[in-house]
Design a protein around this motif. Structure first.
Motif, PDB file in Angstrom:
ATOM      1  N   THR A 233      21.383  26.502 -16.245  1.00 57.26           N
ATOM      2  CA  THR A 233      20.428  25.565 -15.649  1.00 57.26           C
ATOM      3  C   THR A 233      19.449  25.048 -16.698  1.00 57.26           C
ATOM      4  O   THR A 233      18.884  25.830 -17.462  1.00 57.26           O
ATOM      5  CB  THR A 233      19.642  26.246 -14.507  1.00 57.26           C
ATOM      6  N   VAL A 234      19.250  23.738 -16.739  1.00 52.63           N
ATOM      7  CA  VAL A 234      18.323  23.162 -17.722  1.00 52.63           C
ATOM      8  C   VAL A 234      17.201  22.339 -17.082  1.00 52.63           C
ATOM      9  O   VAL A 234      16.291  21.907 -17.782  1.00 52.63           O
ATOM     10  CB  VAL A 234      19.073  22.268 -18.737  1.00 52.63           C
ATOM     11  N   ALA A 235      17.251  22.125 -15.771  1.00 53.63           N
ATOM     12  CA  ALA A 235      16.209  21.299 -15.153  1.00 53.63           C
ATOM     13  C   ALA A 235      15.928  21.758 -13.730  1.00 53.63           C
ATOM     14  O   ALA A 235      16.828  22.208 -13.007  1.00 53.63           O
ATOM     15  CB  ALA A 235      16.615  19.825 -15.153  1.00 53.63           C
ATOM     16  N   ASN A 236      14.675  21.651 -13.331  1.00 53.20           N
ATOM     17  CA  ASN A 236      14.235  21.914 -11.962  1.00 53.20           C
ATOM     18  C   ASN A 236      13.803  20.585 -11.359  1.00 53.20           C
ATOM     19  O   ASN A 236      12.786  20.023 -11.727  1.00 53.20           O
ATOM     20  CB  ASN A 236      13.076  22.914 -11.972  1.00 53.20           C
ATOM     21  N   THR A 237      14.614  20.058 -10.438  1.00 55.51           N
ATOM     22  CA  THR A 237      14.336  18.742  -9.847  1.00 55.51           C
ATOM     23  C   THR A 237      13.833  18.837  -8.407  1.00 55.51           C
ATOM     24  O   THR A 237      13.841  17.860  -7.671  1.00 55.51           O
ATOM     25  CB  THR A 237      15.607  17.872  -9.885  1.00 55.51           C
ATOM     26  N   ALA A 238      13.367  20.035  -8.016  1.00 52.58           N
ATOM     27  CA  ALA A 238      12.922  20.238  -6.631  1.00 52.58           C
ATOM     28  C   ALA A 238      11.773  19.306  -6.267  1.00 52.58           C
ATOM     29  O   ALA A 238      11.681  18.832  -5.129  1.00 52.58           O
ATOM     30  CB  ALA A 238      12.515  21.695  -6.427  1.00 52.58           C
TER      31      ALA A 238
END
Length: 630
Positions: free
Chosen positions: A513-518
């Motif tokens: 995982t490289v991004a948190n788009t929540a």
């Protein structure tokens, strides 16, 4: 008393003018002015924009330190919106930042600052065979052995090593001779090559250093390979609010990050360690040693009185910066202020800088007493979240608005505001960071140092032993400021390796995982929010401050390291770091102020460039021309 004007200061990013008043009989600088002569206006460019795009614009503040403003901007927006980035994104950002740190220091030392110490003209007098012998002696005497985590193990053999043969140095000398005899000195032109300070080094040291100048022109691009792999390009690599845009796959050979490309990063990281250990550290220390032995321990200025740092390199994820969590797991806990270090580490006074201090206008603020800006209430400083960017150009004391003679030291004379900590000016930069970590550990504020903090103390003590001087005597000087940058480069070469190993281990554990788009959708954001982004950039403590209303940026302020260091004086806060250091420097020949150039360059000045404003259709709507020559 003679007034000297140097405008523009060359070999820097942006536009800087300095004026000094020198007592010609003693060489003492009685007063000094530092003026940023161009208006940036990036705050106005960002106002009203989508905060998810802000990093892209903020990153263009500078073309030398490239990525640092993007990182500070991202952290400010993520702090405002409560976004926590994944482990891999944190590791990757740290690798990019560490690579940038080394690259910036290498370019600064060899290509921007070296010619204040080294002369290509003097190199023509060198004996090539003696230069080869000197090269070997320097490697034996001035190399600092680094110790740290077992993960520091690099490749089986050095990726690069200084050449040390008479034939090699003869060829380099012939190239220099051809340039000098042609009369086309290019970047070597218009300098004070006959200045007596160039006699501090023997001709062979000049030839050796010039050869390394040329080596690093080729090699410096290899240091930023991590920017290309993880960020797509350099300068100005790509990011995303919430993490990084580079997907990871160990199976797909077309993925932005895969086994092949990780191997390329590994090679770059190992090469960087060798370049710093085998070239930069020995070169900086031999020059520093010879100058200190010749009595050059001036130029410290504000460094011995007050230094500030924010700290950096979060080991793992953190929930925010303004809530203080950012400071809880930093690899380098230099956050704080140290006063009176010049009196000795035992007499130095440490002041903590924590999350609660970031929002306190009594702790951090900016004034415009001598800056070409207008504040709503005259004489009242503003916290950066409430900062105002309203230009008010008044011109010089003597001359015209487009043809300056002398600045107005009693009025406004710079496009740089004056940042303050508790109402006082402070120096920032690698020197500040090293002083603060050293003080915190020696005074027991830090009782269990991280490997990086212990690394800093070991470096300082090794150099103190080499120079046979206590740290408070050599660190807060022009030589110390330059040496601290070299030590910082060595530290960050290993930091890059450290976080690269953490990244590999996390990927091996199955996390890609490289991004948190929540919280990517603005509908999930609060109607009003504010955040701060901190980064210990190559030139020192950097902070970006953002306020967001109804999904758009309502106010944006950036306090860059050169704002702290190059700021104009303040009636209550005192002189900025540039001005203080110039006042603390003696000048031998008023018409050839090499000493002034050397002390100013030791900060690695980065003055932001002028900005043109355009409307949505690309039409020019405003131009602010402040350079006195254009």
């Amino acid at each position: 008393m003679k007034r000297i004007v140097v405008d523009p200061i060359n070999r820097i990013e942006g536009h800087l003018r300095v004026e000094v008043k020198v007592d010609e009989a003693t060489g003492k600088v009685e007063d000094a002015l530092s003026s940023g002569t161009a208006w940036r206006g990036i705050e106005l460019v960002l106002k009203g924009r989508d905060p998810r795009d802000a990093w892209l614009f903020a990153q263009r503040i500078c073309g030398v330190c490239t990525t640092v403003h993007a990182l500070a901007c991202l952290r400010s927006v993520e702090d405002a919106l409560g976004i926590e980035i994944p482990k891999n994104a944190n590791y990757i950002r740290n690798i990019i930042a560490a690579a940038q740190m080394v690259h910036d220091h290498v370019v600064h030392f060899y290509h921007l600052h070296a010619l204040d110490w080294v002369s290509p003209v003097a190199a023509l007098k060198a004996n090539p065979a003696a230069t080869a012998a000197l090269q070997n002696t320097v490697l034996e005497t001035y190399s600092l052995k680094a110790e740290g985590p077992k993960s520091f193990t690099t490749s089986a053999y050095p990726k690069d090593f200084p050449k040390a043969t008479a034939a090699y140095f003869t060829e380099i000398q012939n190239k220099i001779k051809a340039i000098v005899e042609s009369g086309q000195l290019g970047i070597f032109a218009g300098h004070y090559w006959e200045h007596p300070d160039y006699n501090v080094l023997p001709p062979e040291a000049h030839l050796m250093a010039v050869s390394h100048y040329l080596n690093m022109l080729d090699r410096q691009r290899d240091i930023v390979i991590p920017h290309i792999i993880f960020g797509g390009k350099n300068p100005h690599p790509h990011y995303i609010v919430g993490g990084m845009p580079c997907s990871i796959s160990m199976n797909d050979m077309n993925a932005p990050v895969n086994t092949e490309r990780l191997a390329v990063v590994d090679n770059s990281v190992n090469l960087t360690i060798d370049l710093v250990n085998n070239f930069y550290i020995p070169d900086a220390l031999v020059i520093g040693d010879l100058f200190v032995k010749a009595g050059y321990v001036d130029g410290g200025g504000l460094a011995g009185q007050r230094v500030l740092s924010f700290g950096d390199f979060p080991e793992e994820r953190y929930s925010g910066i303004s809530n203080g969590d950012y400071f809880n797991n930093l690899l380098i806990r230099s956050n704080g202020v140290v006063e009176n270090f010049g009196q000795g580490v035992d007499k130095a006074i440490f002041h903590p800088l924590a999350g609660k201090d970031l929002s306190d206008p009594n702790v951090l603020a900016e004034g415009v007493e001598h800056a070409w800006y207008n504040y709503p209430e005259s004489g009242k400083d503003l916290h950066p979240w409430n900062g105002v960017t309203a230009p008010q150009y008044t011109g010089p004391k003597e001359g015209t608005k487009t043809n300056w003679k002398y600045l107005d030291e009693d009025g406004k004379y710079s496009w740089i505001k004056t940042p303050k900590w508790n109402g006082k000016t402070a120096e920032v930069g690698p020197l500040a960071k090293y002083i603060i970590v050293y003080t915190k550990i020696k005074q027991g504020v830090i009782q269990q140092p991280t490997w990086a903090e212990k690394f800093i103390v070991d470096q300082i003590e090794a150099v103190s032993k080499l120079l046979n001087l206590p740290a408070e005597k050599w660190l807060p000087t022009t030589v110390g400021r330059t040496a601290a940058r070299a030590l910082d480069a060595q530290l960050h070469a290993y930091i890059s390796k450290y976080f690269f190993d953490k990244l590999l281990n996390n990927i091996k554990a199955g996390d890609t995982t490289v991004a948190n788009t929540a919280n990517w959708d603005p509908a999930s954001w609060p109607k009003e929010a504010k955040g701060v982004g901190l980064h210990e950039a190559p030139r020192g403590g950097l902070s970006h401050w953002v306020t967001i209303k109804n999904g758009k940026i309502d106010n944006y302020q950036a306090i860059v390291p050169s704002t702290w260091n190059a700021c104009p004086r303040d009636g209550k806060a005192g002189h900025g770091a540039y001005e203080s250091s110039m006042i603390d420097t003696k000048v031998k020949i008023a018409e050839q102020p090499l000493e002034i150039l050397r002390v100013v360059h030791s900060f690695d000045p980065c003055l932001a460039c002028a900005t043109h404003l355009f409307d949505n259709e690309g039409k020019e709507i405003a131009v602010v021309r402040t350079d006195p020559y254009f």
